[in-house]
Design an enzyme around this catalytic site. Structure first.
Site, PDB file in Angstrom:
ATOM      1  N   GLU A   1      72.630 -11.972  24.862  1.00 27.73           N
ATOM      2  CA  GLU A   1      71.887 -11.168  23.908  1.00 27.73           C
ATOM      3  C   GLU A   1      70.187 -11.594  24.182  1.00 27.73           C
ATOM      4  O   GLU A   1      69.361 -10.888  23.823  1.00 27.73           O
ATOM      5  CB  GLU A   1      71.968 -11.719  22.531  1.00 27.73           C
ATOM      6  CG  GLU A   1      73.336 -11.123  21.968  1.00 27.73           C
ATOM      7  CD  GLU A   1      73.474  -9.721  21.649  1.00 27.73           C
ATOM      8  OE1 GLU A   1      72.372  -9.183  21.099  1.00 27.73           O
ATOM      9  OE2 GLU A   1      74.562  -8.947  21.794  1.00 27.73           O
TER      10      GLU A   1
ATOM     11  N   ASP B   1      67.681   0.852  20.754  1.00 26.90           N
ATOM     12  CA  ASP B   1      68.951   1.486  20.580  1.00 26.90           C
ATOM     13  C   ASP B   1      69.350   2.364  19.382  1.00 26.90           C
ATOM     14  O   ASP B   1      70.613   2.459  19.272  1.00 26.90           O
ATOM     15  CB  ASP B   1      70.063   0.108  20.623  1.00 26.90           C
ATOM     16  CG  ASP B   1      69.751  -0.723  19.539  1.00 26.90           C
ATOM     17  OD1 ASP B   1      68.958  -0.656  18.849  1.00 26.90           O
ATOM     18  OD2 ASP B   1      70.522  -1.782  19.496  1.00 26.90           O
TER      19      ASP B   1
ATOM     20  N   THR C   1      65.970  -5.451  15.801  1.00 21.97           N
ATOM     21  CA  THR C   1      67.047  -6.393  16.037  1.00 21.97           C
ATOM     22  C   THR C   1      66.449  -7.827  15.860  1.00 21.97           C
ATOM     23  O   THR C   1      65.399  -8.088  16.408  1.00 21.97           O
ATOM     24  CB  THR C   1      67.727  -6.084  17.434  1.00 21.97           C
ATOM     25  OG1 THR C   1      68.519  -4.773  17.527  1.00 21.97           O
ATOM     26  CG2 THR C   1      68.876  -7.373  17.856  1.00 21.97           C
TER      27      THR C   1
END
Length: 258
Positions: free
Chosen positions: A43, A61, A66
């Site tokens: 990640e 995305d 995020t």
């Protein structure tokens, strides 16, 4: 695979049993630390997972922002749950005023009402141990604990439980075709779990095949190296208990846990 095994003591007439060579699960503290590092390598391209409490960006995305140690997203509800938990524990925190905006953008990739102020507030909150604890707790509630529970039910060991965890972190759970549950169902169509009498390695290969298929359905996840050059490496080595030393690559970058 049983978590605990027992064998009769060698002493004649003894009535007690002694524990022998029990395999640990992913919830063993040392194994959980390995799991956090493995996910962080994929990640965040770093083994320092605790440095990621402050991480936040839009990676393009379709999930909005995020952020944090597990990639909480403004568009997939888990970020909203996290900030609500943190605010329940620490009213008036730096993120609390953004709750109305988070509720409005939930389910979309919109930054409306968030923007640079929200990004700054996230980084400020990340210095608060209460927010760090909230991230840990939500990670466990939503992702880690369900993955380990399902893994133990299916009779798979530490590596398999990690494969479940990594899948639910990326894909979430739900009814869509690429969710964790759907990936597992796809695997079950090809192989039995150990709990069903199947071979663990055969089943895990089927699960990883299904996971790769799911990743390939979305451009943002189309690089499958976190399976191909990480989890497959451990599986091919027969390291079902995820014992160090561990060497793997993600996106071509090498990592090592001694």
């Amino acid at each position: 695979m049983p978590v605990t095994a027992y064998a009769a003591t060698p002493h004649a007439g003894a009535q007690q049993s002694q524990q022998v060579a029990a395999a640990t699960g992913l919830d063993d503290p040392a194994k959980k630390e390995i799991a956090m590092k493995l996910v962080s390598s994929a990640e965040n391209s770093s083994l320092d997972w605790k440095a990621q409490y402050k991480y936040i960006e839009d990676i393009g995305d379709g999930r909005g922002y995020t952020a944090g140690i597990i990639g909480f997203c403004s568009g997939t509800h888990d970020m909203l749950d996290l900030v609500e938990l943190y605010t329940a524990r620490v009213p008036g925190n730096a993120l609390a005023k953004y709750l109305p905006a988070l509720r409005k953008v939930d389910g979309t990739d919109s930054h409306s009402g968030l923007g640079s102020g929200f990004v700054s507030a996230w980084k400020t909150a990340a210095k608060d141990t209460a927010f760090q604890t909230a991230q840990n707790d939500e990670r466990d509630r939503v992702y880690f604990d369900p993955a380990v529970k399902q893994g133990k039910t299916d009779g798979i060991g530490t590596l398999g439980q990690f494969a479940y965890y990594d899948a639910i972190v990326m894909h979430g759970d739900g009814d869509d075709s690429t969710s964790f549950s759907s990936i597992r169902k796809r695997a079950l169509a090809k192989a039995k779990t150990p709990a069903q009498g199947g071979n663990e390695t055969t089943y895990l290969n089927a699960f990883l095949d299904a996971r790769v298929w799911a990743m390939q359905q979305e451009e943002a996840h189309s690089d499958t190296s976190r399976v191909d050059t990480e989890q497959r490496v451990f599986l091919k080595a027969g390291n079902l208990n995820l014992n160090p030393p561990l060497d793997w690559k993600v996106y071509g970058d090498p990592f090592h846990i001694g």
